[in-house]
Design a protein around this motif. Structure first.
Motif, PDB file in Angstrom:
ATOM      1  N   GLN A   1      -4.700  -4.278  -4.401  1.00 53.87           N
ATOM      2  CA  GLN A   1      -4.215  -5.040  -3.655  1.00 53.87           C
ATOM      3  C   GLN A   1      -3.215  -5.514  -2.502  1.00 53.87           C
ATOM      4  O   GLN A   1      -2.384  -5.217  -2.906  1.00 53.87           O
ATOM      5  CB  GLN A   1      -4.238  -6.803  -4.506  1.00 53.87           C
ATOM      6  N   CYS A   2      -3.222  -6.077  -1.594  1.00 51.00           N
ATOM      7  CA  CYS A   2      -2.110  -6.464  -0.933  1.00 51.00           C
ATOM      8  C   CYS A   2      -2.248  -7.372   0.070  1.00 51.00           C
ATOM      9  O   CYS A   2      -3.729  -8.654   0.207  1.00 51.00           O
ATOM     10  CB  CYS A   2      -2.164  -4.972   0.729  1.00 51.00           C
TER      11      CYS A   2
ATOM     12  N   GLU B   1       0.755  -8.225   5.404  1.00 52.34           N
ATOM     13  CA  GLU B   1       1.226  -6.578   5.208  1.00 52.34           C
ATOM     14  C   GLU B   1       0.404  -6.150   5.898  1.00 52.34           C
ATOM     15  O   GLU B   1       0.315  -5.400   6.606  1.00 52.34           O
ATOM     16  CB  GLU B   1       1.964  -6.980   3.923  1.00 52.34           C
TER      17      GLU B   1
ATOM     18  N   GLU C   1      -3.742   2.021  -0.853  1.00 50.86           N
ATOM     19  CA  GLU C   1      -2.125   2.526  -1.333  1.00 50.86           C
ATOM     20  C   GLU C   1      -1.725   1.583  -2.101  1.00 50.86           C
ATOM     21  O   GLU C   1      -0.923   2.315  -2.406  1.00 50.86           O
ATOM     22  CB  GLU C   1      -1.750   2.281   0.316  1.00 50.86           C
ATOM     23  N   LYS C   2      -1.422   0.371  -2.258  1.00 49.40           N
ATOM     24  CA  LYS C   2      -1.029  -0.598  -2.395  1.00 49.40           C
ATOM     25  C   LYS C   2      -1.784  -0.886  -3.812  1.00 49.40           C
ATOM     26  O   LYS C   2      -1.958  -2.537  -4.107  1.00 49.40           O
ATOM     27  CB  LYS C   2      -1.135  -2.386  -2.014  1.00 49.40           C
ATOM     28  N   GLU C   3      -2.844  -0.369  -4.508  1.00 50.34           N
ATOM     29  CA  GLU C   3      -3.438   0.051  -5.808  1.00 50.34           C
ATOM     30  C   GLU C   3      -4.336  -1.582  -5.911  1.00 50.34           C
ATOM     31  O   GLU C   3      -4.622  -2.204  -7.084  1.00 50.34           O
ATOM     32  CB  GLU C   3      -1.894  -0.303  -6.845  1.00 50.34           C
TER      33      GLU C   3
ATOM     34  N   CYS D   1      -7.907  -8.324  -2.287  1.00 49.57           N
ATOM     35  CA  CYS D   1      -7.975  -7.355  -2.776  1.00 49.57           C
ATOM     36  C   CYS D   1      -9.371  -6.718  -3.312  1.00 49.57           C
ATOM     37  O   CYS D   1     -10.535  -7.417  -3.111  1.00 49.57           O
ATOM     38  CB  CYS D   1      -8.765  -8.057  -4.653  1.00 49.57           C
TER      39      CYS D   1
ATOM     40  N   ILE E   1      -4.983   0.405   3.674  1.00 46.89           N
ATOM     41  CA  ILE E   1      -3.573  -0.224   2.666  1.00 46.89           C
ATOM     42  C   ILE E   1      -3.648  -0.562   1.131  1.00 46.89           C
ATOM     43  O   ILE E   1      -2.988  -0.214   0.393  1.00 46.89           O
ATOM     44  CB  ILE E   1      -3.368  -0.918   3.758  1.00 46.89           C
ATOM     45  N   ILE E   2      -5.193  -1.314   1.323  1.00 46.82           N
ATOM     46  CA  ILE E   2      -5.401  -1.825   0.091  1.00 46.82           C
ATOM     47  C   ILE E   2      -5.063  -1.032  -0.611  1.00 46.82           C
ATOM     48  O   ILE E   2      -4.588  -0.768  -1.974  1.00 46.82           O
ATOM     49  CB  ILE E   2      -6.417  -2.724  -0.324  1.00 46.82           C
TER      50      ILE E   2
END
Length: 143
Positions: free
Chosen positions: A46-47, A51, A42-44, A89, A39-40
């Motif tokens: 940081q997330c 979430e 995928e979210k470039e 991050c 997930i992190i």
């Protein structure tokens, strides 16, 4: 859904989850770490921590525990978001780690996705969303 079709779906979903588990084992990471880093990444890089829990379905307690472990290993670091939100991050070490442990999954998924026609991809997304929405709707009755 006909019983036999529902049974097939359950078995297929279980087999797919088992394959992701097998990939995590081969990469030397836990399922929860695999999901968090996925997930992190995928979210470039940081997330929001909240979430991650929503997107993976993993309990907040398990997420917190796995993130603390990743933080101690220098793979992630935390920064304060708005209000009580915490942002997870990837560190520089985490980027390298994700490129070795997570990006190969992306590559496999992209190969599969690219083998499908645009119509097959669209149909898959439509039916998966329809199934998810139906599950949400009918689970309200029993929860």
């Amino acid at each position: 859904m006909h019983y036999l079709e529902a049974e097939q779906y359950t078995h297929l979903a279980g087999e797919i989850n088992s394959l992701y588990h097998e990939a995590a084992v081969k990469m030397g990471i836990s399922d929860s770490v695999q999901n968090i880093l996925y997930i992190i990444s995928e979210k470039e890089g940081q997330c929001l921590q909240s979430e991650i829990s929503k997107m993976t379905g993993i309990s907040r307690q398990t997420i917190n525990s796995a993130i603390r472990k990743l933080e101690k290993e220098g793979i992630v670091y935390l920064k304060q978001g708005n209000g009580r939100n915490t942002i997870v991050c990837l560190s520089e070490k985490g980027e390298k780690f994700a490129s070795e442990k997570i990006y190969p999954l992306y590559e496999i998924e992209n190969k599969i996705w690219n083998e499908w026609t645009p119509n097959e991809r669209q149909q898959y997304l439509i039916l998966t969303k329809k199934y998810r929405d139906g599950l949400k709707k009918y689970l309200k009755d029993i929860l």
